[in-house]
Design an enzyme around this catalytic site. Sequence first.
Site, PDB file in Angstrom:
ATOM      1  N   GLY A  53     -59.037   7.707-139.803  1.00 25.38           N
ATOM      2  CA  GLY A  53     -58.032   7.723-138.739  1.00 25.38           C
ATOM      3  C   GLY A  53     -58.501   8.255-137.400  1.00 25.38           C
ATOM      4  N   GLU A 107     -59.158  15.416-135.770  1.00 26.84           N
ATOM      5  CA  GLU A 107     -58.159  14.788-136.629  1.00 26.84           C
ATOM      6  C   GLU A 107     -57.332  13.796-135.829  1.00 26.84           C
ATOM      7  OE1 GLU A 107     -56.913  13.946-139.246  1.00 26.84           O
ATOM      8  OE2 GLU A 107     -57.041  15.440-140.830  1.00 26.84           O
ATOM      9  N   ASP A 108     -56.813  12.785-136.504  1.00 26.94           N
ATOM     10  CA  ASP A 108     -55.886  11.875-135.834  1.00 26.94           C
ATOM     11  C   ASP A 108     -54.506  12.527-135.724  1.00 26.94           C
ATOM     12  OD1 ASP A 108     -55.524  11.782-138.592  1.00 26.94           O
ATOM     13  OD2 ASP A 108     -55.449   9.600-138.720  1.00 26.94           O
ATOM     14  N   ASP A 111     -49.800  16.502-140.090  1.00 23.34           N
ATOM     15  CA  ASP A 111     -48.439  16.231-140.557  1.00 23.34           C
ATOM     16  C   ASP A 111     -47.991  17.447-141.378  1.00 23.34           C
ATOM     17  OD1 ASP A 111     -46.170  14.726-141.241  1.00 23.34           O
ATOM     18  OD2 ASP A 111     -47.156  13.726-142.896  1.00 23.34           O
ATOM     19  N   LYS A 139     -46.997  16.735-135.810  1.00 22.57           N
ATOM     20  CA  LYS A 139     -45.546  16.642-136.004  1.00 22.57           C
ATOM     21  C   LYS A 139     -45.052  18.081-136.215  1.00 22.57           C
ATOM     22  CE  LYS A 139     -45.917  12.136-138.332  1.00 22.57           C
ATOM     23  NZ  LYS A 139     -45.834  11.432-139.642  1.00 22.57           N
ATOM     24  N   PHE A 160     -42.970   7.966-138.784  1.00 21.72           N
ATOM     25  CA  PHE A 160     -44.240   7.365-139.212  1.00 21.72           C
ATOM     26  C   PHE A 160     -44.748   6.436-138.116  1.00 21.72           C
ATOM     27  CE2 PHE A 160     -47.057   4.359-141.283  1.00 21.72           C
ATOM     28  CZ  PHE A 160     -47.892   5.247-141.960  1.00 21.72           C
ATOM     29  N   ILE A 161     -45.979   6.688-137.683  1.00 25.78           N
ATOM     30  CA  ILE A 161     -46.543   5.914-136.578  1.00 25.78           C
ATOM     31  C   ILE A 161     -47.844   5.210-136.996  1.00 25.78           C
ATOM     32  CG2 ILE A 161     -45.547   7.341-134.747  1.00 25.78           C
ATOM     33  CD1 ILE A 161     -48.573   8.491-134.692  1.00 25.78           C
ATOM     34  N   ASP A 167     -53.116   4.199-139.474  1.00 27.31           N
ATOM     35  CA  ASP A 167     -52.846   2.970-140.228  1.00 27.31           C
ATOM     36  C   ASP A 167     -51.580   3.039-141.056  1.00 27.31           C
ATOM     37  OD1 ASP A 167     -54.106   4.950-142.023  1.00 27.31           O
ATOM     38  OD2 ASP A 167     -53.983   3.337-143.505  1.00 27.31           O
ATOM     39  N   ARG A 173     -54.966   0.045-137.292  1.00 27.17           N
ATOM     40  CA  ARG A 173     -55.871   1.007-136.648  1.00 27.17           C
ATOM     41  C   ARG A 173     -56.383   0.514-135.289  1.00 27.17           C
ATOM     42  NH1 ARG A 173     -57.026   4.907-140.514  1.00 27.17           N
ATOM     43  NH2 ARG A 173     -57.320   4.199-142.655  1.00 27.17           N
TER      44      ARG A 173
HETATM   45  P1  IMP Z   1     -51.329  16.045-143.712  1.00 27.18           P
HETATM   46  O1  IMP Z   1     -52.365  16.456-144.729  1.00 27.18           O
HETATM   47  O2  IMP Z   1     -49.956  15.934-144.298  1.00 27.18           O
HETATM   48  O3  IMP Z   1     -51.339  16.889-142.459  1.00 27.18           O
HETATM   49  O4  IMP Z   1     -51.629  14.554-143.326  1.00 27.18           O
HETATM   50  C1  IMP Z   1     -52.716  14.243-142.579  1.00 27.18           C
HETATM   51  C2  IMP Z   1     -53.145  12.790-142.737  1.00 27.18           C
HETATM   52  O5  IMP Z   1     -52.069  11.927-143.161  1.00 27.18           O
HETATM   53  C3  IMP Z   1     -53.577  12.281-141.386  1.00 27.18           C
HETATM   54  O6  IMP Z   1     -54.924  12.543-141.145  1.00 27.18           O
HETATM   55  C4  IMP Z   1     -53.243  10.801-141.485  1.00 27.18           C
HETATM   56  O7  IMP Z   1     -54.338  10.114-142.050  1.00 27.18           O
HETATM   57  C5  IMP Z   1     -52.062  10.725-142.420  1.00 27.18           C
HETATM   58  N1  IMP Z   1     -50.778  10.621-141.652  1.00 27.18           N
HETATM   59  C6  IMP Z   1     -49.870  11.590-141.418  1.00 27.18           C
HETATM   60  N2  IMP Z   1     -48.834  11.139-140.687  1.00 27.18           N
HETATM   61  C7  IMP Z   1     -49.092   9.833-140.442  1.00 27.18           C
HETATM   62  C8  IMP Z   1     -48.390   8.806-139.698  1.00 27.18           C
HETATM   63  O8  IMP Z   1     -47.306   8.983-139.105  1.00 27.18           O
HETATM   64  N3  IMP Z   1     -48.996   7.579-139.670  1.00 27.18           N
HETATM   65  C9  IMP Z   1     -50.180   7.315-140.290  1.00 27.18           C
HETATM   66  N4  IMP Z   1     -50.879   8.248-140.967  1.00 27.18           N
HETATM   67  C10 IMP Z   1     -50.332   9.495-141.054  1.00 27.18           C
HETATM   68 MG    MG Z   2     -56.557  11.168-141.238  1.00 27.10          MG
END
Ligand code: IMP
Ligand code: MG
Length: 183
Positions: A53, A107-108, A111, A139, A160-161, A167, A173
């Site tokens: 990402g 990081e992208d 969340d 977020k 969700f984006i 992706d 992407r």
């Molecule tokens: P976390 O571990 O919950 O913080 O999630 C992180 C990973 O989940 C990110 O690096 C993304 O790859 C994916 N992710 C979280 N939110 C989104 C979204 O809104 N769209 C697409 N991928 C997401």
């Molecule tokens: Mg990621």
Amino acid sequence: MEKKIRLHDKTFKMFIPNQDIEKAIDAVAERLNRDYADATDEDPVVFLCTLNGAIIYAAELLKRVTFPLELKACKLSSYVGTQSTGYIRTEVPLPSHLEGRRVIIIEDIVDTGGTIVVMKDLLEAAHVKDSKVCTLLVKPDVYKKDVKLDYVAMEIPNRFIVGFGLDYDELGRNIKDIYVLDE
Ligand code: IMP
Ligand code: MG
């Protein structure tokens, strides 16, 4: 008319235009260039890009960074479809020889923060000198972990984006703007 796209079984609508993303990236790069002005060829900063990402963000960001750096990558994954599984797999392990280095995780999106917490733990276990988090998006309504998010380009609501590297089941992407799930 509002711009919409379709990926797999879902429709997404325009959310953040590319020019706004680029402006936010300019601001992050300026901060980094100030904060790491002391980096040298003998002690370059390690940018650790989280695959897949963050690839697009890393490319755009690093074009604007002026101090000596090394680019490395690793891959953790938690998402299936539009939901975090809460269970994180290591698909590409951390690079070796990070001991004593300054590392910036790219990081992208942060969340739940599960991924970033695991990354931080892995880097600590690798005995890095210092690690910082540099994420395109966060977020804030969802993120409740203690890990400091040092460089955040943009905050978004709990939606969700896709686009700009992010992706929906691997599609989207390559879209240069960010789109949000239309529901
Ligand atoms: P976390 O571990 O919950 O913080 O999630 C992180 C990973 O989940 C990110 O690096 C993304 O790859 C994916 N992710 C979280 N939110 C989104 C979204 O809104 N769209 C697409 N991928 C997401
Ligand atoms: Mg990621």
